[in-house]
Design an enzyme around this catalytic site. Structure first.
Site, PDB file in Angstrom:
ATOM      1  N   ASP A 198       0.862  -1.169   0.000  1.00  0.00           N
ATOM      2  CA  ASP A 198       0.000   0.000   0.000  1.00  0.00           C
ATOM      3  C   ASP A 198       0.901   1.221   0.000  1.00  0.00           C
ATOM      4  O   ASP A 198       2.125   1.119   0.150  1.00  0.00           O
ATOM      5  CB  ASP A 198      -0.985  -0.048   1.164  1.00  0.00           C
ATOM      6  CG  ASP A 198      -0.367   0.461   2.436  1.00  0.00           C
ATOM      7  OD1 ASP A 198      -1.102   0.730   3.369  1.00  0.00           O
ATOM      8  OD2 ASP A 198       0.865   0.594   2.476  1.00  0.00           O
ATOM      9  N   ASP A 246      -7.628  -7.414   1.779  1.00  0.00           N
ATOM     10  CA  ASP A 246      -6.549  -7.562   2.768  1.00  0.00           C
ATOM     11  C   ASP A 246      -7.118  -7.162   4.125  1.00  0.00           C
ATOM     12  O   ASP A 246      -7.982  -6.268   4.194  1.00  0.00           O
ATOM     13  CB  ASP A 246      -5.354  -6.649   2.440  1.00  0.00           C
ATOM     14  CG  ASP A 246      -5.534  -5.252   3.009  1.00  0.00           C
ATOM     15  OD1 ASP A 246      -6.151  -4.415   2.323  1.00  0.00           O
ATOM     16  OD2 ASP A 246      -5.079  -5.005   4.157  1.00  0.00           O
TER      17      ASP A 246
END
Ligand SMILES: CNc1nc2cc(C(=O)NN)ccc2[nH]1
Length: 370
Positions: free
Chosen positions: A92, A267
């Protein structure tokens, strides 16, 4: 821009199953990505993680840039080599962690400036620096744009400003990423719980063009029902032929309801974090292994799951380890929970392929609440 082929092999209603083919391996969707925040899926070796069937894990730019440092990871051969995980990694961009973890974060058009939650050191993240960290220094396979995720509930004007800034940062992220054929760049839809902002965000992202599209700004306190209301319309605003990734989600019921609404990738820290706190996820819901009812329960958590933590050890033994605060308790419950989330996504892939996902979804819901 579609560096990675995404082949949808079956659909049922809005639900899809398929394969995202990356340079480091195939990702079967719907896919659950275990979170490997500081270059480790907490309490597990990469071999244990691979043994659960996970095709891809997530790494956090915010944590790795603070410790051990992105340039240091690069000097050590990149994140895959550093942690000895040779399958795909999605990183990320750091935006969400900066806002949720760091001290005194300051967002401007140019960047987000913040102080480390570890030692108070000052740092700057720009779209360009985040791309450099992810794509060049960590060497991740799927790179996320830098965006601004607003807390919930958000004033409409605040949500619009953050959505527009995220769209501009998406353009800058793509310009910095450039043309690469062995890595992919995903854009992130924002807009909080406002349908027209989600629509404008999607239109701007599509105009820029990405390899995949994430839904950001959810699982930030709005609750399951409100999240599902957004998912009733938001995934369909994103291109049907590219992966749709719901960030930070979620409980098993969240995954099933999101897949039913067209989401492909997930996730969440839940399986590992709850495992460390003595919780085991099962087809009947979450069990708290600290509970005395397990003290002499000689049955395993789930004998249908090949993972030793699920089928070899008894609940009584796990109860003992958790009560004794033994490290092995944290290891085995984290391992089982990741294996359960993989078994859940495999079951959904099979159900969609065989045209029985709606029945699976009904059965799952009733078993979870039993
Ligand atoms: C646990 N909930 C949760 N929501 C998230 C949202 C984002 C996001 O919008 N990133 N741009 C990232 C991680 C998240 N984790």
């Amino acid at each position: 821009m579609s560096a990675f082929p995404f082949e949808i092999t079956a659909t049922e209603g809005k639900a899809r199953t398929g394969v995202l083919k990356t340079a480091r391996g195939d990702i079967r969707t719907p896919a659950f990505m275990p979170v490997g925040t500081a270059a480790t899926v907490k309490a597990l070796t990469v071999d244990q993680v691979a043994s659960t069937g996970a095709d891809i894990i997530l790494g956090n730019t915010y944590h790795l840039m603070l410790r051990p440092g992105a340039e240091r990871v690069a000097r050590l051969g990149g994140l895959h080599n550093f942690m000895r995980w040779d399958k795909p990694i999605l990183t990320d961009s750091g935006g969400f962690q900066v806002m949720s973890l760091s001290k005194i974060a300051k967002v401007t058009e140019q960047s987000v400036a913040f102080q480390s939650h570890i030692d108070g050191s000052k740092h700057i993240l720009t779209p360009e620096r985040s791309i450099e960290i992810q794509a060049d220094l960590l060497g991740s396979d799927i790179v996320m744009q830098l965006d601004e995720c607003v807390a919930w509930p958000a004033e409409e004007n605040r949500a619009r400003e953050a959505m527009l800034l995220s769209a501009r940062w998406g353009q800058r992220s793509k310009a910095a990423f450039g043309e690469r054929d062995r890595q992919a760049l995903f854009g992130i839809q924002q807009g909080s719980t406002f349908e027209h902002l989600r629509k404008e965000s999607a239109e701007r992202l599509i105009e820029t063009g990405f390899d995949g599209y994430a839904l950001g700004g959810l699982a930030v306190g709005e609750g399951h029902e409100a999240m599902c209301e957004v998912l009733d319309y938001a995934p369909a605003m994103l291109p049907a032929d590219r992966p749709r990734y719901l960030m930070g989600v979620g409980k098993p019921i969240d995954l099933v309801e999101a897949v039913a609404r067209g989401v492909d990738m997930f996730d969440c820290v839940l399986p590992t974090r709850s495992g460390r706190h003595g919780q085991a996820w099962t087809w009947e819901g979450a069990l708290n292994l600290k509970n005395a009812r397990f003290a002499e329960d000689d049955t395993p958590l789930d004998e249908t799951i090949a993972c030793p933590a699920s089928s070899h050890y008894s609940k009584a033994y796990l109860h003992h380890l958790v009560k004794s605060e033994e490290i092995l308790g944290q290891v085995l419950l984290s391992w089982h929970n990741i294996a359960f989330f993989q078994a859940l996504t495999q079951a959904m892939r099979d159900a969609i392929s065989q045209g029985r996902f709606e029945q699976f979804r009904k059965d799952f819901k009733s078993r979870q609440h039993a």
